[in-house]
Design a protein around this motif. Structure first.
Motif, mmCIF file in Angstrom:
data_model
loop_
_atom_site.group_PDB
_atom_site.id
_atom_site.type_symbol
_atom_site.label_atom_id
_atom_site.label_comp_id
_atom_site.label_asym_id
_atom_site.label_seq_id
_atom_site.Cartn_x
_atom_site.Cartn_y
_atom_site.Cartn_z
ATOM 1 N N TYR A 105 9.080 3.910 -5.624
ATOM 2 C CA TYR A 105 9.160 3.057 -4.440
ATOM 3 C C TYR A 105 10.152 1.948 -4.713
ATOM 4 O O TYR A 105 10.245 1.434 -5.815
ATOM 5 C CB TYR A 105 7.793 2.467 -4.106
ATOM 6 C CG TYR A 105 7.786 1.760 -2.783
ATOM 7 C CD1 TYR A 105 7.652 2.483 -1.602
ATOM 8 C CD2 TYR A 105 7.935 0.380 -2.697
ATOM 9 C CE1 TYR A 105 7.673 1.851 -0.378
ATOM 10 C CE2 TYR A 105 7.955 -0.260 -1.471
ATOM 11 C CZ TYR A 105 7.815 0.479 -0.310
ATOM 12 O OH TYR A 105 7.849 -0.142 0.898
ATOM 13 N N SER A 139 0.840 -1.199 0.000
ATOM 14 C CA SER A 139 0.000 0.000 0.000
ATOM 15 C C SER A 139 0.876 1.251 0.000
ATOM 16 O O SER A 139 0.538 2.251 -0.611
ATOM 17 C CB SER A 139 -0.967 -0.005 1.176
ATOM 18 O OG SER A 139 -0.250 -0.092 2.375
ATOM 19 N N GLU A 140 2.024 1.149 0.660
ATOM 20 C CA GLU A 140 2.952 2.280 0.634
ATOM 21 C C GLU A 140 3.382 2.583 -0.801
ATOM 22 O O GLU A 140 3.435 3.731 -1.226
ATOM 23 C CB GLU A 140 4.216 1.914 1.413
ATOM 24 C CG GLU A 140 4.500 2.731 2.630
ATOM 25 C CD GLU A 140 5.698 2.142 3.363
ATOM 26 O OE1 GLU A 140 6.824 2.390 2.897
ATOM 27 O OE2 GLU A 140 5.491 1.415 4.355
ATOM 28 N N GLN A 172 0.588 4.108 -2.750
ATOM 29 C CA GLN A 172 0.353 5.479 -2.312
ATOM 30 C C GLN A 172 1.422 6.414 -2.866
ATOM 31 O O GLN A 172 1.130 7.483 -3.388
ATOM 32 C CB GLN A 172 0.351 5.522 -0.777
ATOM 33 C CG GLN A 172 -0.059 6.869 -0.203
ATOM 34 C CD GLN A 172 -1.482 7.231 -0.612
ATOM 35 O OE1 GLN A 172 -2.398 6.401 -0.537
ATOM 36 N NE2 GLN A 172 -1.678 8.463 -1.075
ATOM 37 N N SER A 173 2.684 5.998 -2.787
ATOM 38 C CA SER A 173 3.714 6.943 -3.216
ATOM 39 C C SER A 173 3.701 7.083 -4.731
ATOM 40 O O SER A 173 4.048 8.129 -5.262
ATOM 41 C CB SER A 173 5.096 6.563 -2.687
ATOM 42 O OG SER A 173 5.452 5.301 -3.140
ATOM 43 N N HIS A 184 -6.920 3.466 -6.610
ATOM 44 C CA HIS A 184 -6.709 4.900 -6.420
ATOM 45 C C HIS A 184 -7.254 5.687 -7.604
ATOM 46 O O HIS A 184 -7.891 6.715 -7.437
ATOM 47 C CB HIS A 184 -5.210 5.202 -6.305
ATOM 48 C CG HIS A 184 -4.673 5.061 -4.928
ATOM 49 N ND1 HIS A 184 -5.026 5.902 -3.917
ATOM 50 C CD2 HIS A 184 -3.798 4.170 -4.398
ATOM 51 C CE1 HIS A 184 -4.403 5.535 -2.802
ATOM 52 N NE2 HIS A 184 -3.643 4.478 -3.070
ATOM 53 N N ALA A 242 -3.189 0.588 -7.192
ATOM 54 C CA ALA A 242 -3.088 1.828 -7.961
ATOM 55 C C ALA A 242 -4.368 2.061 -8.744
ATOM 56 O O ALA A 242 -4.852 3.193 -8.851
ATOM 57 C CB ALA A 242 -1.883 1.764 -8.885
ATOM 58 N N TRP A 287 0.894 7.111 -6.420
ATOM 59 C CA TRP A 287 -0.237 7.997 -6.668
ATOM 60 C C TRP A 287 0.137 9.442 -6.354
ATOM 61 O O TRP A 287 -0.212 10.365 -7.094
ATOM 62 C CB TRP A 287 -1.439 7.550 -5.832
ATOM 63 C CG TRP A 287 -2.664 8.317 -6.190
ATOM 64 C CD1 TRP A 287 -3.276 9.254 -5.444
ATOM 65 C CD2 TRP A 287 -3.386 8.211 -7.411
ATOM 66 N NE1 TRP A 287 -4.348 9.754 -6.118
ATOM 67 C CE2 TRP A 287 -4.445 9.136 -7.339
ATOM 68 C CE3 TRP A 287 -3.253 7.444 -8.565
ATOM 69 C CZ2 TRP A 287 -5.364 9.317 -8.361
ATOM 70 C CZ3 TRP A 287 -4.161 7.614 -9.591
ATOM 71 C CH2 TRP A 287 -5.202 8.537 -9.491
ATOM 72 N N ASP A 288 0.863 9.628 -5.271
ATOM 73 C CA ASP A 288 1.269 10.986 -4.918
ATOM 74 C C ASP A 288 2.190 11.574 -5.974
ATOM 75 O O ASP A 288 2.168 12.760 -6.254
ATOM 76 C CB ASP A 288 2.003 10.988 -3.568
ATOM 77 C CG ASP A 288 1.066 10.577 -2.450
ATOM 78 O OD1 ASP A 288 -0.162 10.639 -2.686
ATOM 79 O OD2 ASP A 288 1.556 10.194 -1.378
#
Lengths: 549, 686
Positions: free
Chosen positions: A345, A187-188, A191-192, A219, A216, A194-195
């Motif tokens: 990541y 999930s990290e 998330q990164s 998201h 993803a 997506w950011d």
């Protein structure tokens, strides 16, 4: 002299002493900007590269943080020239920005006029930009967004892309976590990504990259195009998505040589996209068939060159690259950076293994001696047939038999490059063989049988290298590989690294002919394993029978 | 002050004090000091500078303030001011420009004799009002009184009694010390690396005496520094006498490490560093100029003999002294710091030429590179250097330097990492057995089959290699490395190469064996390689007749294996024709007699000292003997093969040896002759 765990060399490598008490902290500090090059048992080598530093910039680190980290953890004084170079390199990123202008559309702007002047004078760039809007801004043809980024990277002034993304056609996708949960690092990673907007997630084989892709998509909540290496892997993506998300079979289309469906989520193979008829790519229109909100590239390190060209035109869409390694045998890491995006990541193999998500592996090199007759044939053969001769020696077949016997009862894969050899081995072991000509249906049947435990032994050619999930395999025996390919080694090892029940460790055997090119190539591949932290043993084929399993 | 006096000429002390832009009390004190030093004296008409002082100061084109002396009969300040007020804006600008740039200019096409009314150009306006005074040629100068008027009645626009401040920022003293120590360690390591490398592959000396740009680039690449850094390192090595011009075995001049280098490399790192710093500090070399161009547009080469300046040493010492004024915990500010230091030194030593400022800033860069300063400040060791106490500086930096290690970490990917500087002996062995992959504070070695073979070539055995690895490794030797050693040991020497003059092949093993073991054939140097093959150390011409004598009937094989039949070709020369002009015979005879007499005398000398044949010496031995003879100016007897292949002896005084030719005074020919070195069979003292 301080007592840090890090030694900064003047050639821009960083040596991290693993056994040092503060090594984990130091690793955390340097990981964002340094590329891990080798991770053998005592000293890990990181390298500072412009790409790595720009990746760090893209992730929001600035030169001061990098310099501070180096100064803080370094055992000896850091070469001054290196610090200057770091600051200078990092300063290059972001001087140029691709932005959306309310009137002129896509523009390239700069806070540093001389830089803009310099790049505009470069011949390659000149054709991609339009009118000069003011001193600091120049219009860019939207179609050149990717090419421009690529060209700018090449001349050393990578542009930061703020032009944003199109949302794409909305489509509800949710993770269905009733029977499982996303691992923290997955999930990290999602998330990164997506950011950051677009970019590459680097995870070892078996660490569940598919799920990062699924997360993803959840998201994005939009139609998604997934590009994968081959049909079998396409089917696996499909099965996985059906099992782990709210998507149903009807929502997922497959676009391959056999079937051509375009659905809200479409999985296409690289091969079908790069098929060329009469000089044109007939399937390219797939890229524009829908208003995709997200494009996922599986195994980004294998992305063929034509796909890069196509990707250059897709810069307005979010792009997620998934890979186990950013190392490309063809050295096109720069294109991945500029066209798909910076690394978002990264988790080293060993770390995830330590967390218990992938199985530990025992790597063994078995050396066989060529029989005299074959040795002579080898010595007198053409250089281009030598490798084949050396890797297909009959001596290997006996070793395979011994190994299979030793690991009787454990699911075993025999992996090879040359079909004749595989057929021979399959006949001798009385095991099914999967090769290029095996129909997809048959392949899937065999893979399923292997997964369920019906078949305990499978002989596979390189078609099984990528993206085929065989979580139950415990033993892999590699009889020949494609020369010294390091990523192949990673992929094959990856087959074994899916977590095992009862915490058993996997066995990875490579059979190598002594004193031949085979051994040379093997050395290259094993160096890669050793660099990844897998200490391997070498044993002689003669000692094999004495070796306890 | 003195400058002001010179500008003003003879003047009163009140006037003088008024034109110096500084505090009045201090100016009076300065004037008193000048009087005490007898650089100025109170003449009846006012205070004057000692005659000669002006000349001494005029060694430089203008005074420190840039003003020239006033005209002998200066116009009153009011009048000058009035004239200035009449000027147009263009003329004022021109005048200020001349004032700011040394008070001298050329008029170009401006007319010299014009009245203010006729003046057409700004330059003419100025000349007509005597604000610029024409000199010889088309030069014009700005008289002192005009300059004073322009500067508001003072010799300088800025006050001269305020010490320029140093721009500083706070920085942790420990960091300063560490940075400096790191640089110090690096520079010592680099010098050692460079000279080790040059000992094996020396770069040649340019005809002009420097180091080729290409060689400097190589150095820069080898040492991971930029070219300026590389230039500094070679220049420091030169300043310390660690390198010097020497000659390679083939006689070409090259830059070679000196014996001094061997002594130097045996001392601890801190002392080596102090030695380098000492050499740098007191040297007149200017490495910072390397790569830039001189006035003629020729670029400066490193190590070029002209690359020195008498001001370099002073610039360095002064820079360090001023830097030492920065307190601990503070360093020169980034950006403005260096400029402020240069300004301070400009104030302290106002009469230095402009190049001095460049030397000072270069000295600061060099000090940082040498680890005398770090991060813009002086660590304790650097302060001691500034005070000139190098041994104490070495002791001060010692604890900061990385400690030498004697162990490496061996890893399964066939690399070894030495986590610090290795002890010399261990380092030397590691160098032999492994290739260096990365250098810096640590060294990364990689073992390859090639590098291990190098060790075997140097006489190591697999056992020794393994023992060495076990002894230096902190950890168990990884298995793959063990295997690699075994693999290399197994293939090492599987093919053997040797030298032979001829081979013998026979299908009859017994006959060949008999021949090899025949005592009469011992001189032929026969050796059996295989039952049917033997080799000989004597050439075929010797071998063939000898074998025939021994009763064998050998046949010669050509290179392609075919049999060669030897049937000697009959040789004939063309009969000579020609006729000599009459009368020349007597002259020739007389000359011949003379020549014969000289030759006989030379022959006598050769005879007097001869073992009957000239001892053959190896070519290198011969060269060494010849060089020695050149240096000592002695006479030697050389064995020489002439154009016809006959060996003769000559008594010669060698003069010069280059390009494979010896030029020497030949006693027999009574003249200087050239000899091809490759034809000299031996050299012996006469």
């Amino acid at each position: 002299m301080s007592d840090g765990p890090l030694i900064v060399q003047s050639d821009k490598t960083l040596l991290l002493e693993v056994d040092h008490p503060s090594a984990p902290e130091a690793r955390k500090a340097i990981a964002p900007f340094a590329e891990l090059e080798r991770s053998p048992e005592h000293i890990h080598t990181y390298r500072l590269t412009p790409l790595g530093l720009w990746n760090a910039r893209a992730a929001g680190h600035d030169a001061e943080q990098v310099v501070d980290a180096l100064l803080k953890w370094s055992r000896y004084a850091v070469p001054h020239a290196l610090l200057v170079d770091v600051a200078e390199t990092m300063g290059r990123y972001g001087r140029l920005r691709l932005e959306k202008h309310p009137v002129h559309g896509l523009v390239l702007s700069s806070t540093d006029r001389p830089v803009l002047e310099e790049v505009l004078r470069a011949k390659k760039i000149a054709g991609m930009v339009g009118a000069r809007l003011d001193d600091d801004t120049v219009a860019v043809h939207p179609s050149e967004r990717g090419n421009l980024k690529q060209a700018l990277l090449k001349i050393g002034w990578p542009a930061e892309d703020f032009a944003g993304y199109v949302d794409g056609e909305a489509h509800a996708i949710d993770l269905d976590q009733s029977t499982w949960t996303l691992r923290p690092y997955q999930s990290e990673a999602a998330q990164s990504f997506w950011d950051g907007g677009s970019g590459v997630v680097v995870l070892p084989c078996g660490a569940g990259k598919t799920l990062v892709g699924a997360a993803a998509m959840a998201h994005a909540q939009a139609t998604t195009l997934i590009l994968v290496t081959n049909t079998v892997s396409a089917r696996q993506w499909k099965d996985e998505l059906i099992a782990r998300t709210s998507l149903t079979a009807d929502e997922i289309g497959e676009y391959s040589g056999a079937v051509k469906e375009v659905r809200p989520v479409t999985i296409a193979t690289y091969q079908v996209l790069t098929t060329r008829r009469k000089g044109v790519y007939p399937h390219l229109e797939l890229l524009d068939a829908r208003d995709w909100g997200l494009i996922v590239y599986d195994e980004v390190h294998l992305l063929p060159a034509p796909i890069f060209r196509m990707t250059a035109d897709l810069q307005a869409r979010r792009r997620l690259g998934l890979t186990a390694t950013l190392v490309r045998e063809d050295g096109r890491e720069g294109e991945v950076f500029s066209l798909i995006g910076p690394k978002r990541y990264d988790a080293p193999w060993k770390d995830i293994e330590a967390q218990g998500y992938i199985a530990p592996a025992d790597c063994v090199e078995v050396r066989v001696t060529l029989p005299d007759g074959e040795r002579l044939a080898y010595a007198t053969s053409d250089p281009d047939t030598r490798y084949r001769l050396a890797s297909c020696t009959h001596a290997k077949i006996d070793v395979v038999r011994d190994l299979v016997r030793q690991h009787a009862g454990q699911p075993t894969l025999v992996i090879g490059q040359y079909i004749d050899q595989l057929d021979e081995i399959a006949a001798m072991l009385d095991a099914p063989v999967i090769k290029g000509e095996t129909p997809v249906k048959e392949r899937q049947r065999l893979f399923n049988a292997f997964r369920s435990g019906e078949i305990g032994l499978l002989v596979v050619s390189k078609v099984a290298n990528f993206s085929i999930d065989l979580p139950s395999a415990e033993v892999a025996i590699q009889v020949s590989g494609s020369f010294g390919s390091r990523q192949e080694e990673a992929q094959r090892l990856g087959r074994l690294l899916r977590p095992k029940t009862e915490g058993r460790s996997a066995h990875f055997y490579t059979i190598v002919s002594r004193d031949t090119v085979d051994a040379d190539f093997a050395q290259n591949r094993q160096r890669f394993l050793a660099e990844q932290g897998y200490a391997y043993r070498i044993i002689d084929a003669g000692d094999l029978t004495a070796e306890p399993s | 002050m003195l400058d002001a006096l010179l500008v003003a000429g003879q003047t009163t002390s009140a006037d003088l004090i008024s034109i110096v832009h500084a505090d009045e009390a201090r100016t009076s004190r300065a004037l008193q000091r000048l009087l005490d030093l007898a650089l100025a004296w109170e003449a009846p008409g006012g205070i004057r500078a000692l005659s000669g002082v002006a000349d001494a100061m005029r060694g430089l084109p203008v005074g420190t303030s840039g003003l020239r002396p006033c005209s002998p009969e200066p116009a009153a300040p009011e009048e000058v001011a009035a004239r200035l007020a009449e000027l147009g804006p263009a003329a004022t600008a021109l005048l200020r420009h001349v004032d700011a740039h040394g008070g001298e200019g050329t008029t170009g096409s401006a007319r010299r004799t014009v009245t203010p009314a006729q003046a057409a150009t700004p330059a003419e306006e100025l000349i007509s009002r005597r604000l610029l005074v024409p000199r010889e040629g088309d030069a014009v100068v700005l008289p002192g009184e005009v300059g004073l008027a322009l500067r508001g009645g003072r010799t300088t626009t800025d006050p001269v009694d305020e010490v320029p401040d140093l721009a500083t920022t706070a920085r942790d003293a420990a960091l300063v010390a560490r940075t400096a120590a790191g640089a110090a360690f690096d520079v010592v390591r680099r010098v050692e690396l460079l000279l080790d490398h040059w000992g094996l592959q020396p770069p040649s000396v340019l005809r002009s005496g420097g180091l080729a740009v290409r060689d400097l680039k190589l150095v820069a690449r080898e040492l991971h520094v930029d070219e300026a850094g590389a230039a500094l390192i070679v220049e420091v090595a030169l300043a310390c006498g660690l390198i010097a011009e020497g000659t390679e075995p083939d006689g070409t001049p090259a830059w070679l490490p000196t014996e001094e280098f061997d002594i130097w490399s045996g001392t601890p790192i801190s002392e080596r560093w102090a030695r380098l710093v000492g050499g740098w500090l007191s040297s007149s070399r200017v490495p910072s100029l390397v790569g830039s161009r001189d006035a003629a547009g020729k670029s400066w080469n490193a190590l070029a003999p002209e690359l020195s300046s008498g001001l370099a040493e002073e610039a360095r010492r002064l820079a360090l002294q001023v830097l030492a004024e920065v307190p601990d915990g503070k360093v020169l500010a980034v950006g403005t710091g260096v400029a402020s230091l240069v300004q301070r030194i400009g104030w302290l030593r106002p009469r230095r030429p402009t190049v001095f400022a460049e030397l000072v800033s270069a000295a600061l860069v060099e000090a940082a590179a040498l680890g005398v300063s770090g991060a813009g400040g002086l660590p304790p060791s650097g302060r001691l250097v500034a005070e000139g106490d190098l041994p104490a500086a070495a002791r001060a930096i010692e604890p900061q330097l990385p400690r030498a290690v004697d162990q490496v970490l061996l890893q399964a990917d066939l690399t070894a990492v030495a986590p610090g500087p290795l002890e010399t002996e261990v380092a030397r062995r590691m160098h032999l057995l492994a290739d260096v992959e990365s250098r810096g504070g640590a060294t990364v070695y990689r073992f390859t089959s090639g590098s291990l073979r190098r060790g075997f070539d140097a006489g190591w055995s697999a056992l020794e290699v393994r023992e060495f690895l076990t002894s230096v490794s902190q950890t168990p030797v990884p298995q793959p490395l063990d295997f690699l050693v075994d693999d290399v040991a197994r293939t090492f020497g599987s093919v053997r190469v040797g030298h032979a003059e001829a081979f013998l092949r026979a299908d009859d093993e017994a006959a060949l064996a008999a021949l090899v073991h025949d005592p009469r054939a011992r001189t032929l140097g026969l050796r059996l390689l295989a039952p049917t093959v033997a080799i000989a150390t004597s050439p075929i011409d010797v071998l063939l007749p000898r074998l025939r004598e021994l009763g064998a009937a050998p046949v010669v094989e050509a290179a392609d294996g075919t049999v060669r039949v030897s049937r000697p070709d009959l040789q004939r020369a063309r009969s000579r024709r020609g006729r000599r002009p009459a009368g020349a015979v007597e002259a020739r005879q007389a000359a011949q007699v003379q020549a014969v007499a000289t030759a006989i005398r030379a022959g006598d000398r050769a005879e007097s000292s001869r073992p009957s044949t000239a001892t053959t010496t190896s070519p290198s031995g011969a060269l060494a003997a010849l060089r020695e003879a050149i240096e000592s100016g002695s006479t030697v007897v050389i064995g020489y093969v002439d154009n016809h292949g006959a060996t003769g002896e000559r008594v010669v005084d060698p003069r010069r040896l280059d390009g494979g030719r010896l030029s020497a005074f030949d006693h027999r020919a009574d003249d200087v002759r050239e000899f091809a070195v490759h034809r000299i069979t031996g050299v012996r003292r006469a």
